[in-house]
Design a protein around this motif. Structure first.
Motif: not given
Length: 202
Positions: A106-114
């Protein structure tokens, strides 16, 4: 192509559909038709799945809540509702009856892609057979999950009282009977699921 599964007795007004949608257009299409269960296969066909009958919806929610409770206790990742879409490596966008993603993934997903489809595969998924399920296609979908990074998957069939367990080493085991307890194995360490209560719709 638009494929509508198992909906002979239902009529839906489908909004903003067109062939060959981009990822952004497909996301907008899902938002415009948020009363439907929508997936995309690897060939970019849009699939509208039938809504769930009460026993299946209840079983699926119970399974999801059991995973959520385990996650809150162990704090090793994150789980989402069955409506979340996962964009797989083969470009399919799929939903699962229950899911869990490790913190590492999950930490590989940047917040701007949520606000996009989740493009890392869940570590664990479970699918539940419904009265309208095409079992052959559902088993193919399980193999698709496994071929795109899922580590452990369960196909739960409350009608035949069986569970198929798929593992990342390509093995598939069949558990017969709902008097059994399933293990999360090394993927969800310490997680156990008693199957019998899943049939006890209040």
């Amino acid at each position: 192509m638009l494929i509508i599964e198992g909906m002979n007795h239902f009529e839906y007004q489908i909004r903003k559909y067109k062939d060959d949608m981009t990822d952004e257009e497909f996301l907008e299409f899902c938002g415009a038709n948020d009363n439907m269960l929508i997936e995309r296969d690897k060939d970019r066909n849009i699939i509208i799945r039938p809504l769930l009958v009460a026993p299946v919806a209840w079983l699926q929610d119970e399974l999801g809540m059991e995973i959520w409770s385990w996650e809150k206790k162990h704090n090793m990742g994150i789980s989402f509702s069955s409506n979340v879409g996962f964009e797989l490596k083969n470009t399919a966008i799929r939903m699962a009856g229950a899911n869990w993603i490790s913190t590492e993934r999950w930490r590989t997903v940047p917040r701007e892609d949520y606000d996009k489809f989740i493009y890392v595969p869940p570590d664990f998924i479970a699918e539940v057979v419904t009265p309208t399920s095409n079992l052959k296609k559902l088993k193919e979908k399980m193999l698709e999950w496994m071929g795109n990074g899922v580590r452990l998957a369960w196909l739960v069939n409350p009608y035949e009282k069986t569970t198929h367990i798929y593992r990342e080493d390509s093995s598939v085991d069949l558990v017969e009977g709902f008097d059994k307890t399933l293990s999360g194995e090394h993927v969800l360490p310490g997680f156990e699921l008693e199957l019998a209560p899943l049939l006890e719709l209040p």
